[in-house]
Structure formats: C-alpha cells, structure tokens
Design a protein around this motif. Structure first.
Motif, PDB file in Angstrom:
ATOM      1  N   GLU A  96       6.698   5.489   5.160  1.00 18.54           N
ATOM      2  CA  GLU A  96       6.145   4.845   3.973  1.00 18.54           C
ATOM      3  C   GLU A  96       5.777   5.904   2.936  1.00 18.54           C
ATOM      4  O   GLU A  96       5.628   7.078   3.272  1.00 18.54           O
ATOM      5  CB  GLU A  96       4.881   4.039   4.327  1.00 18.54           C
ATOM      6  CG  GLU A  96       5.117   2.856   5.228  1.00 18.54           C
ATOM      7  CD  GLU A  96       5.301   3.260   6.689  1.00 18.54           C
ATOM      8  OE1 GLU A  96       5.773   2.411   7.469  1.00 18.54           O
ATOM      9  OE2 GLU A  96       4.988   4.416   7.057  1.00 18.54           O
ATOM     10  N   GLN A 121       8.599   0.577   3.378  1.00 18.16           N
ATOM     11  CA  GLN A 121       7.185   0.398   3.029  1.00 18.16           C
ATOM     12  C   GLN A 121       6.586  -0.778   3.794  1.00 18.16           C
ATOM     13  O   GLN A 121       6.702  -1.923   3.396  1.00 18.16           O
ATOM     14  CB  GLN A 121       7.052   0.188   1.517  1.00 18.16           C
ATOM     15  CG  GLN A 121       5.646   0.354   0.987  1.00 18.16           C
ATOM     16  CD  GLN A 121       5.203   1.817   0.984  1.00 18.16           C
ATOM     17  OE1 GLN A 121       6.012   2.739   0.884  1.00 18.16           O
ATOM     18  NE2 GLN A 121       3.902   2.035   1.091  1.00 18.16           N
ATOM     19  N   TYR A 146       3.347  -3.363  -4.583  1.00 17.22           N
ATOM     20  CA  TYR A 146       4.498  -2.981  -3.765  1.00 17.22           C
ATOM     21  C   TYR A 146       5.592  -2.363  -4.626  1.00 17.22           C
ATOM     22  O   TYR A 146       6.093  -1.266  -4.332  1.00 17.22           O
ATOM     23  CB  TYR A 146       5.044  -4.204  -3.026  1.00 17.22           C
ATOM     24  CG  TYR A 146       6.353  -3.951  -2.317  1.00 17.22           C
ATOM     25  CD1 TYR A 146       6.387  -3.309  -1.082  1.00 17.22           C
ATOM     26  CD2 TYR A 146       7.564  -4.344  -2.888  1.00 17.22           C
ATOM     27  CE1 TYR A 146       7.586  -3.066  -0.427  1.00 17.22           C
ATOM     28  CE2 TYR A 146       8.772  -4.107  -2.228  1.00 17.22           C
ATOM     29  CZ  TYR A 146       8.776  -3.470  -1.010  1.00 17.22           C
ATOM     30  OH  TYR A 146       9.975  -3.224  -0.375  1.00 17.22           O
ATOM     31  N   VAL A 150       6.582   1.607  -4.343  1.00 23.24           N
ATOM     32  CA  VAL A 150       7.911   1.977  -3.859  1.00 23.24           C
ATOM     33  C   VAL A 150       8.667   2.767  -4.923  1.00 23.24           C
ATOM     34  O   VAL A 150       9.330   3.766  -4.617  1.00 23.24           O
ATOM     35  CB  VAL A 150       8.686   0.715  -3.424  1.00 23.24           C
ATOM     36  CG1 VAL A 150      10.150   1.045  -3.181  1.00 23.24           C
ATOM     37  CG2 VAL A 150       8.065   0.128  -2.164  1.00 23.24           C
TER      38      VAL A 150
END
Length: 273
Positions: A96, A121, A146, A150
């Motif tokens: 991650e 992730q 998110y 990312v």
C-alpha cells in the motif's frame, strides 16, 4: 522474451502471486512454480504482501513480518537458479501507499532489491484505525481519499502497475464514481501505468472487477494487466479463468500488456547488471 512452456497458453506472464507468509495464501513457492510451468507461463512474478514498518505492536495480520522479507527474497533467488531453464522468476512485493511509512518501507526494502512493486491499496490513510477499501460504503469522502491517495502513490514512480484498481467498494451513484475515479485514470494514463484485471475477483465473484471502473479505463485509454492474484498454486493452471480475464479486457477494448511488462522488467534488470 525466450519462448518456453506451452505455446497454447493464452498469456505468458503473471506478476501477482502470494506465499503463505501473508497468512491467507496456501502452498509453498515450489508448488506455485510447478503449477506455472504446467500452465504454460514463461514468467512468474511473486508479489507477496510487503511488511510495513508500523510503530509499536500494531500488526496487519495479512502481510509478512518485517523479519521475513530477507528470507522471502533469499528463497526466491535460490529457486530462480534452480528453475532458470524452465521459468523466469521475478521477486516483487505488493504494498500500500501509506504516506507516514512509505519512506521507511523503501529503506527497509533497499537491501532486498525487488524487481518491482505493485500498488494494492487495502486500507486508507496509514491503515491503523482506518477503513479497509474492500468494505462497502456510500461515503463519497472516503472514495475521494482512495483516489487521491492512490494517485499520490503512483506518482512516486515506485510501482509497476495498480493492482485491483477497483477494490474500493463504493456503493454510491455512478456520477460521483465517475467524477472521482476519472482523475485517477488520468493519472495512470499520464504516468503510462497499466491497471489490473484481477482474476481472483473474477473467480470468487467479488465486487471487483467492476464494469463502471473499466468503462472509465477504456474512456481514458488505459492498458490492462491480467493478474492471477494467486493465493493457491492450482490457479496458475486455470486456463479458463485466464480466458475469462481476456474476455473482460476485450469487452471494454482494453489492450493487455503482460508480455510488454515482462520485457520492460528484463530490460531494467539488464541495465542493473
């Protein structure tokens, strides 16, 4: 890439393979290797869940421990030599992007010199006390986190591709999803990074791959990698599953670049030696 294995195999390279060190995969490395050869693969990349230098006593429970990473690499290097006539084995890790720990993670992995890293992730922020990305939610704020996190991780230049890009289980409306995930697709395009069609998700009927992400991926002209995400050896012999992944790519007009990625890694390896 030298032609080995079954010429009828639909794809020759996989970069997403786990080991029991992550506590949710079964089968030793040798079993995965033998299954890959039987399935016609020429390139097998191991990418078990990387350790993470969390503070204190916190443990994820789904990744190897910090003290295991050197043994992981040593085991695979020995198998590289043993199987060099039959299979190209690559040493990767899936991790991650946690901003608080990422510099320390890269320092931890420096002696290992992995061939590549995959960005997968599984949690937001820095994991501890944070939401997991696979849990259903209609919270737009979390979806935005998110996508932004990312994109920031990919922009470090540390990753080969984005694994299960549609893992975030957003149950809200399509227009919000498109607005938020479109810029992430643009980041992938700008960086020239492919996104993964995850065969584990297809095999188990998970919420990913999801059509609304792949319609966006096609709109932004992204390329795809078919990733086995193998947690047991026999998956690597499942030709029907690979064909299902290729049909998914064809449905959305996504070019599959597994072989091109293998060539890229071999070229990178040659430059290092």
């Amino acid at each position: 890439m030298e032609q080995k294995g079954d010429s009828r195999a639909p794809l020759r390279a996989n970069f997403h393979t786990h080991t029991p060190r992550c506590h949710h995969a079964v089968g030793e490395e040798r079993a995965y290797i033998e299954a890959a050869i039987a399935g016609g693969l020429q390139v097998l990349g191991f990418s078990d869940h990387t350790p993470m230098p969390f503070p204190g006593d916190y443990r994820s429970g789904f990744r190897m421990e910090v003290e295991e990473v050197q043994e992981y690499a040593a085991t695979l290097r020995a198998l590289q030599k043993e199987y060099r006539a039959d299979l190209h084995i690559l040493i990767g890790l899936e991790c991650e992007y946690y901003p608080a720990y990422f510099p320390a993670l890269l320092e931890l992995l420096r002696p290992v010199q992995p061939d590549y890293l995959l960005l997968g992730q599984h949690a937001l922020f820095n994991e501890i006390g944070a939401p997991m990305t696979g849990r259903p939610t209609a919270d737009e704020t979390l979806l935005r986190q998110y996508a932004a996190q990312v994109a920031e991780g990919l922009s470090t230049g540390a990753f080969l591709y984005l694994a299960h890009p549609d893992m975030f289980h957003f149950t809200g409306p399509d227009d919000v999803y498109q607005e938020v995930m479109g810029p992430l697709c643009q980041t992938c395009r700008d960086l020239g990074l492919p996104v993964e069609i995850n065969l584990l998700g297809l095999m188990e009927g998970r919420h990913y791959p999801t059509e609304r992400f792949w319609r966006l991926a096609a709109e932004y002209g992204l390329s795809g990698v078919v990733g086995w995400d193998a947690h047991r050896p026999d998956v690597l012999c499942n030709t029907a599953l690979v064909e299902q992944g290729l049909r998914w790519a064809k449905q959305f007009g996504i070019p599959v670049v597994n072989d091109a990625l293998a060539e890229k890694l071999f070229h990178k390896g040659a430059e290092k030696t």
